[in-house]
Design an enzyme around this catalytic site. Structure first.
Site, short mmCIF file in Angstrom:
data_model
loop_
_atom_site.label_atom_id
_atom_site.label_comp_id
_atom_site.label_asym_id
_atom_site.label_seq_id
_atom_site.Cartn_x
_atom_site.Cartn_y
_atom_site.Cartn_z
N TYR A 144 0.84 -1.21 0.00
CA TYR A 144 0.00 0.00 0.00
C TYR A 144 0.87 1.25 0.00
O TYR A 144 1.83 1.35 0.78
CB TYR A 144 -0.87 0.03 1.26
CG TYR A 144 -2.04 -0.90 1.22
CD1 TYR A 144 -3.32 -0.44 0.92
CD2 TYR A 144 -1.89 -2.25 1.51
CE1 TYR A 144 -4.41 -1.29 0.89
CE2 TYR A 144 -2.97 -3.12 1.48
CZ TYR A 144 -4.23 -2.63 1.17
OH TYR A 144 -5.29 -3.48 1.14
N TYR A 174 -2.35 -9.37 0.08
CA TYR A 174 -1.48 -8.72 1.05
C TYR A 174 -0.98 -9.76 2.04
O TYR A 174 -1.72 -10.68 2.40
CB TYR A 174 -2.29 -7.63 1.76
CG TYR A 174 -1.61 -7.01 2.96
CD1 TYR A 174 -0.90 -5.83 2.83
CD2 TYR A 174 -1.70 -7.61 4.21
CE1 TYR A 174 -0.27 -5.26 3.93
CE2 TYR A 174 -1.08 -7.05 5.32
CZ TYR A 174 -0.36 -5.87 5.16
OH TYR A 174 0.25 -5.30 6.24
N ARG A 188 -3.78 -12.20 3.16
CA ARG A 188 -5.13 -11.80 2.81
C ARG A 188 -5.31 -12.02 1.32
O ARG A 188 -4.39 -11.81 0.54
CB ARG A 188 -5.34 -10.29 3.10
CG ARG A 188 -5.18 -9.92 4.59
CD ARG A 188 -6.08 -8.74 4.92
NE ARG A 188 -7.43 -9.13 4.63
CZ ARG A 188 -8.38 -8.30 4.22
NH1 ARG A 188 -8.13 -7.02 4.04
NH2 ARG A 188 -9.59 -8.74 3.98
N HIS A 233 -7.86 -7.73 -2.51
CA HIS A 233 -9.10 -7.05 -2.12
C HIS A 233 -8.98 -5.56 -2.41
O HIS A 233 -7.88 -5.03 -2.57
CB HIS A 233 -9.40 -7.28 -0.63
CG HIS A 233 -8.29 -6.79 0.26
ND1 HIS A 233 -7.15 -7.53 0.51
CD2 HIS A 233 -8.12 -5.62 0.93
CE1 HIS A 233 -6.35 -6.85 1.30
NE2 HIS A 233 -6.90 -5.67 1.57
N HIS A 289 -10.54 -1.83 -0.86
CA HIS A 289 -11.26 -1.23 0.28
C HIS A 289 -12.13 -0.06 -0.16
O HIS A 289 -11.76 0.69 -1.06
CB HIS A 289 -10.26 -0.63 1.27
CG HIS A 289 -9.39 -1.62 1.95
ND1 HIS A 289 -9.71 -2.15 3.17
CD2 HIS A 289 -8.21 -2.16 1.61
CE1 HIS A 289 -8.74 -2.97 3.55
NE2 HIS A 289 -7.82 -3.00 2.62
C1 DHB Z 1 -4.36 -5.98 7.23
C2 DHB Z 1 -3.95 -5.61 5.96
C3 DHB Z 1 -4.87 -5.22 5.05
O1 DHB Z 1 -4.58 -4.86 3.79
C4 DHB Z 1 -6.18 -5.19 5.42
O2 DHB Z 1 -7.04 -4.82 4.51
C5 DHB Z 1 -6.56 -5.56 6.67
C6 DHB Z 1 -5.64 -5.95 7.58
C7 DHB Z 1 -3.40 -6.39 8.22
O3 DHB Z 1 -2.24 -6.53 7.89
O4 DHB Z 1 -3.82 -6.59 9.36
FE FE Z 2 -6.14 -4.16 2.78
#
Ligand code: DHB
Ligand code: FE
Length: 302
Positions: free
Chosen positions: A158, A192, A213, A216, A218
């Site tokens: 990110y 991620y 993850r 996704h 957001h």
């Molecule tokens: C985390 C990372 C993310 O991109 C997300 O959407 C939610 C949580 C994390 O690392 O906890």
């Molecule tokens: Fe995220």
């Protein structure tokens, strides 16, 4: 120690208050301390284990990973589930399902009307167009709604937290026009993972869990008079789609990713093959008898 002795000690600690303090804080902290005393007793936690844990928390705070830990231990999803339950009990139904915000939002992204391009053309990921409408309870388009969108790049990183990316890369705010429509052009994110070697990963290792993850995107979706929606969509087909370490995947948030090309991309300045997601967001009207969906939380800003 037996329970009576622990309770007597807790009483002594609580009674040591000489000032009013904050009633809500006292209730919560006293309860947590009591539960931890019982845990230490029941599990015979050793002093070394206690100090290891305390040190771990201190280092996690210093590393800025508490938000990740909250997601990974399921707290953030638990808070969502409780809000869902409160809404259901109040008879508040419909609307796009919520799911966790996560710790990686950055306030202040550039705003545009109707459409935004999120990437700067240097990300080698597959081109993505996502488009749809913001609707109200009756399925009517909502003008002047704000769609805040943020997602990871082709490496799962990110912007802002990854300083190698341009400021606000893959982060924008899009206002719907009179037709309630929003659209954005970007690149398909990949999944991620928590920072390898970080404090969250360290605990996940001890728990025998992974820190991945699924890919996704957001969203915060808001409009005056409506409950702010915090949600994500998942990219279908990701191997972690239903194995999210943050437990955020939900039915209704996995839209079809279509293969598109040619004239379909024209309105968005896209040529050649691209991935296309059609997705409408539905907001529900604000109600004073249900807890707000606005969450006070320290957030990054740029
Ligand atoms: C985390 C990372 C993310 O991109 C997300 O959407 C939610 C949580 C994390 O690392 O906890
Ligand atoms: Fe995220």
């Amino acid at each position: 120690m037996n329970k009576e002795a622990i309770d007597a000690l807790l009483q002594k600690i609580n009674d040591s208050a000489t000032r009013e303090g904050n009633a809500r804080t006292k209730t919560i902290v006293n309860r947590i301390v009591r539960d931890l005393f019982y845990t230490i007793e029941d599990l015979d936690v050793t002093p070394s284990e206690f100090w290891t844990a305390l040190n771990y928390l201190g280092e996690t705070g210093q590393s800025g990973e508490f938000g990740l830990l909250a997601a990974g231990l399921g707290f953030e999803h638990f808070l969502d589930a409780r809000l869902d339950e409160k809404e259901a009990k109040a008879g508040l139904e419909g609307g796009t399902p919520r799911t966790i915000e996560g710790p990686l939002y950055v306030a202040g992204a550039p705003e545009s009307i109707g459409h935004a391009r999120l990437d700067d053309g240097t990300d080698p990921g597959e081109t993505l167009v996502m488009r749809g409408r913001v609707l109200n309870d009756d399925g009517k388009p909502l003008a002047n709604a704000l769609v805040e969108v943020w997602h990871a790049n082709h490496l799962g990183n990110y912007s802002h937290f990854d300083r190698s990316q341009p400021v606000f890369n893959l982060r924008r705010s899009i206002r719907t026009g009179a037709d309630g429509k929003y659209a954005f052009t970007s690149v398909v994110p990949v999944g991620y993972s928590v920072p390898p070697g970080g404090k969250t990963q360290q605990l996940l290792d001890q728990l025998g869990r992974h820190g991945h993850r699924p890919a996704h995107i957001h969203f915060f979706v808001s409009a005056p008079g409506y409950r702010k929606l915090t949600t994500q969509i998942n990219i279908d087909g990701d191997p972690y789609l239903w194995d999210d370490f943050a437990f955020a995947t939900r039915e209704g948030l996995v839209p079809e990713v279509k293969k598109a090309e040619g004239a379909d991309g024209k309105p968005y300045g896209v040529q050649g093959n691209f991935a296309l997601i059609d997705f409408d967001f539905a907001l529900v009207s604000e109600r004073s008898d249900v807890p707000t969906t606005e969450v006070d939380r320290a957030r990054a800003a740029a």
